[in-house]
Design a protein around this motif. Structure first.
Motif, mmCIF file in Angstrom:
data_model
loop_
_atom_site.group_PDB
_atom_site.id
_atom_site.type_symbol
_atom_site.label_atom_id
_atom_site.label_comp_id
_atom_site.label_asym_id
_atom_site.label_seq_id
_atom_site.Cartn_x
_atom_site.Cartn_y
_atom_site.Cartn_z
ATOM 1 N N MET A 1 0.843 -1.202 0.000
ATOM 2 C CA MET A 1 0.000 0.000 0.000
ATOM 3 C C MET A 1 0.879 1.252 0.000
ATOM 4 S SD MET A 1 -2.912 -0.963 2.838
ATOM 5 C CE MET A 1 -4.146 0.151 2.188
ATOM 6 N N LYS A 2 0.325 2.316 -0.552
ATOM 7 C CA LYS A 2 0.975 3.618 -0.437
ATOM 8 C C LYS A 2 0.193 4.416 0.600
ATOM 9 C CE LYS A 2 2.690 7.623 -2.996
ATOM 10 N NZ LYS A 2 2.833 8.283 -4.318
ATOM 11 N N ILE A 3 0.884 4.809 1.670
ATOM 12 C CA ILE A 3 0.227 5.384 2.848
ATOM 13 C C ILE A 3 0.763 6.789 3.109
ATOM 14 C CG2 ILE A 3 -0.173 5.101 5.324
ATOM 15 C CD1 ILE A 3 0.461 2.063 4.821
ATOM 16 N N ALA A 4 -0.144 7.709 3.380
ATOM 17 C CA ALA A 4 0.224 9.066 3.811
ATOM 18 C C ALA A 4 -0.115 9.204 5.282
ATOM 19 C CB ALA A 4 -0.528 10.123 3.003
ATOM 20 N N ILE A 5 0.879 9.521 6.090
ATOM 21 C CA ILE A 5 0.668 9.779 7.514
ATOM 22 C C ILE A 5 0.761 11.281 7.744
ATOM 23 C CG2 ILE A 5 1.672 9.500 9.820
ATOM 24 C CD1 ILE A 5 2.435 6.671 9.045
ATOM 25 N N LEU A 6 -0.263 11.860 8.358
ATOM 26 C CA LEU A 6 -0.295 13.290 8.642
ATOM 27 C C LEU A 6 -0.094 13.505 10.133
ATOM 28 C CD1 LEU A 6 -2.427 12.662 6.172
ATOM 29 C CD2 LEU A 6 -2.887 15.097 6.388
ATOM 30 N N THR A 7 0.821 14.375 10.487
ATOM 31 C CA THR A 7 1.149 14.618 11.896
ATOM 32 C C THR A 7 1.611 16.054 12.081
ATOM 33 O OG1 THR A 7 2.640 13.982 13.710
ATOM 34 C CG2 THR A 7 3.468 13.698 11.478
ATOM 35 N N PRO A 8 1.344 16.658 13.247
ATOM 36 C CA PRO A 8 1.863 18.006 13.495
ATOM 37 C C PRO A 8 3.389 18.052 13.528
ATOM 38 C CG PRO A 8 0.110 17.472 15.035
ATOM 39 C CD PRO A 8 0.465 16.205 14.330
ATOM 40 N N GLY A 9 4.027 16.944 13.910
ATOM 41 C CA GLY A 9 5.484 16.892 14.025
ATOM 42 C C GLY A 9 5.901 15.550 14.553
ATOM 43 N N GLY A 10 7.051 15.522 15.247
ATOM 44 C CA GLY A 10 7.523 14.277 15.829
ATOM 45 C C GLY A 10 8.322 13.415 14.895
ATOM 46 N N VAL A 11 8.779 13.993 13.753
ATOM 47 C CA VAL A 11 9.512 13.206 12.755
ATOM 48 C C VAL A 11 10.794 13.938 12.353
ATOM 49 C CG1 VAL A 11 7.574 11.876 11.846
ATOM 50 C CG2 VAL A 11 7.957 14.198 11.003
ATOM 51 N N HIS A 12 11.536 14.407 13.344
ATOM 52 C CA HIS A 12 12.781 15.133 13.082
ATOM 53 C C HIS A 12 13.744 14.264 12.285
ATOM 54 C CE1 HIS A 12 16.664 17.132 14.042
ATOM 55 N NE2 HIS A 12 15.919 18.215 14.047
ATOM 56 N N ARG A 13 14.517 14.909 11.415
ATOM 57 C CA ARG A 13 15.406 14.168 10.515
ATOM 58 C C ARG A 13 16.474 13.375 11.265
ATOM 59 N NH1 ARG A 13 17.223 17.491 6.211
ATOM 60 N NH2 ARG A 13 15.527 18.990 6.558
ATOM 61 N N SER A 14 16.774 13.730 12.519
ATOM 62 C CA SER A 14 17.754 12.971 13.305
ATOM 63 C C SER A 14 17.239 11.594 13.700
ATOM 64 C CB SER A 14 18.128 13.743 14.574
ATOM 65 O OG SER A 14 17.019 13.809 15.461
ATOM 66 N N GLY A 15 15.917 11.467 13.809
ATOM 67 C CA GLY A 15 15.321 10.211 14.253
ATOM 68 C C GLY A 15 15.375 10.002 15.753
ATOM 69 N N THR A 16 15.969 10.954 16.487
ATOM 70 C CA THR A 16 16.098 10.800 17.944
ATOM 71 C C THR A 16 15.643 12.046 18.706
ATOM 72 O OG1 THR A 16 18.406 11.551 17.890
ATOM 73 C CG2 THR A 16 18.012 9.180 17.746
ATOM 74 N N GLU A 17 15.782 13.223 18.149
ATOM 75 C CA GLU A 17 15.411 14.455 18.834
ATOM 76 C C GLU A 17 14.091 14.981 18.274
ATOM 77 O OE1 GLU A 17 18.525 17.325 18.863
ATOM 78 O OE2 GLU A 17 20.094 15.862 19.258
ATOM 79 N N ARG A 18 13.263 15.517 19.195
ATOM 80 C CA ARG A 18 11.966 16.072 18.802
ATOM 81 C C ARG A 18 11.170 15.077 17.968
ATOM 82 N NH1 ARG A 18 13.265 21.048 15.556
ATOM 83 N NH2 ARG A 18 10.997 21.205 15.457
ATOM 84 N N VAL A 19 11.126 13.856 18.461
ATOM 85 C CA VAL A 19 10.398 12.807 17.763
ATOM 86 C C VAL A 19 9.313 12.230 18.662
ATOM 87 C CG1 VAL A 19 12.353 12.184 16.297
ATOM 88 C CG2 VAL A 19 12.030 10.990 18.478
ATOM 89 N N ILE A 20 8.360 11.565 18.039
ATOM 90 C CA ILE A 20 7.354 10.779 18.750
ATOM 91 C C ILE A 20 7.733 9.314 18.502
ATOM 92 C CG2 ILE A 20 4.907 10.230 18.985
ATOM 93 C CD1 ILE A 20 4.315 12.982 17.741
#
Length: 386
Positions: A1-20
């Motif tokens: 499947m091709k899936i779009a996830i919408l979120t206010p944030g939590g997906v910082h490019r570092s993968g460790t900071e400011r993430v959910i």
């Protein structure tokens, strides 16, 4: 499947900071299952941009109010290859934009509601007022969703009270990134070590937490409390702690990257939470995985796990919170029993379980169904919000 996830944030490019973390764990597992995942974030960074993350692609709009930017990015990616599913975390703004995209692109949407959205409906122990615009956007998101999920059974009851037909789907812990550790007996000759991991804000209610610590001190219970989280209250909680003479027992730490939190959990005897409302908290599941039980207010997973796998007290009751800690500090068998039961439950609903549940919901929502059924259900939901 091709899936779009919408979120206010939590997906910082570092993968460790400011993430959910639980969101990243889900994304990682969807990609492993062969799904093509695109994450559309409102304000992860202040300027629009795109970057890879755990095999998915993040599209950042640059602002929480960049509805048009995010819709354009969704439309453009849909033209490159049709989306099969939209999954919005939070009704506003994600669910509202997801609803518009669902109508424009003809793609079904799954909506996951956290505690704040339920509170805006006037439900739960800590009701919150929302603007008329926010309530209208919430109504649109609920109306457009093919399925609605909440992270805990306790929150599912609150949703039902608001007239929302939701399904509880735990946002579980990734055991490959947060491995299990068996419960350990504490040295009862030393102060009980307490841990609180949360942003300092009114919803997490650290005022009640400190009230419980004051009572512990006044009762002569030896304890140490570490508080880890970003401060949104301008030092109010720290000043209150100092004014009450708790500087030797209570230590404040800034927010830490997720990969640096593990040692704090492993040294703790109890996780203590004082939230007025919660979808989770996920930290209670992380504590359970490393063999640490939770004492906290009766919200989210804490309410779900009580009384056999957590100790829950009324929201805002500092005395009850302190007394529950005292009882567990004096009853190591009870503390260990809670720890074992909590770990068993958290292991049974880990991140793999979460991903499997969501993929099943995606498959079900993508199937053609009679037009009358969803329309009737959404009218009932919208009526519950009014």
């Amino acid at each position: 499947m091709k899936i779009a996830i919408l979120t206010p944030g939590g997906v910082h490019r570092s993968g460790t900071e400011r993430v959910i973390p639980c969101l990243l764990w889900l994304i990682e597992r969807l990609v492993r299952a062969g799904d093509e995942v695109h994450i559309f974030a409102f304000g992860q960074e202040t300027t629009p941009g795109s970057w890879p993350l755990f095999g998915a692609t993040v599209h950042n709009a640059g602002s929480r109010r960049s509805y048009r930017t995010l819709l354009s990015a969704l439309r453009d990616e849909h033209r490159r290859g049709r989306f099969d599913m939209l999954h919005a975390f939070w009704a506003v703004p994600s669910g509202f934009v997801g609803a518009l995209a669902s109508l424009l692109l003809g793609v079904p949407m799954i909506l996951t509601l956290p505690g704040q959205d339920i509170a805006h409906l006037g439900q739960g122990p800590d009701r919150a007022r929302a603007t008329l615009a926010a309530r209208l956007k919430l109504r649109v998101a609920l109306w457009a969703a093919s399925a609605i999920t909440v992270p805990s059974i306790a929150m599912n009851r609150q949703a039902a009270a608001a007239g929302i037909a939701a399904e509880p789907v735990t946002l579980g812990v990734a055991l490959d990134r947060w491995p299990p550790r068996g419960p350990h007996r504490r040295d009862e000759a030393t102060p009980i070590r307490l841990l609180h991991v949360a942003s300092l804000n009114a919803v997490k209610d650290q005022t009640t937490l400190l009230g419980a610590m004051i009572r512990l001190r006044d009762l002569g219970v030896p304890f140490e409390l570490d508080i880890i989280g970003c401060d949104t209250l301008g030092g109010t909680i720290q000043r209150h702690s100092a004014a009450q003479g708790l500087t030797t027992q209570v230590r404040f730490h800034d927010a830490l990257p997720h990969d640096r939190l593990r040692p704090w959990f492993e040294r703790a005897d109890l996780l203590v939470m004082s939230s007025r409302r919660e979808a989770g908290p996920i930290v209670a599941l992380e504590a359970a995985i490393v063999g640490v039980p939770t004492v906290g207010t009766a919200v989210g997973h804490i309410a779900d796990y009580a009384p056999d796998a957590a100790c829950a007290v009324p929201v805002g009751d500092a005395v009850a919170l302190a007394d529950a800690i005292v009882r567990l500090s004096e009853d190591e068998s009870r503390r260990m029993g809670l720890a074992r039961a909590a770990q068993d439950r958290a292991l049974g609903e880990d991140a793999d379980f979460t991903a499997a549940r969501f993929r099943a919901l995606y498959a079900g929502a993508a199937k053609p169904c009679p037009r009358e059924a969803p329309a009737t259900r959404h009218r009932a939901i919208a009526g519950g919000v009014a």
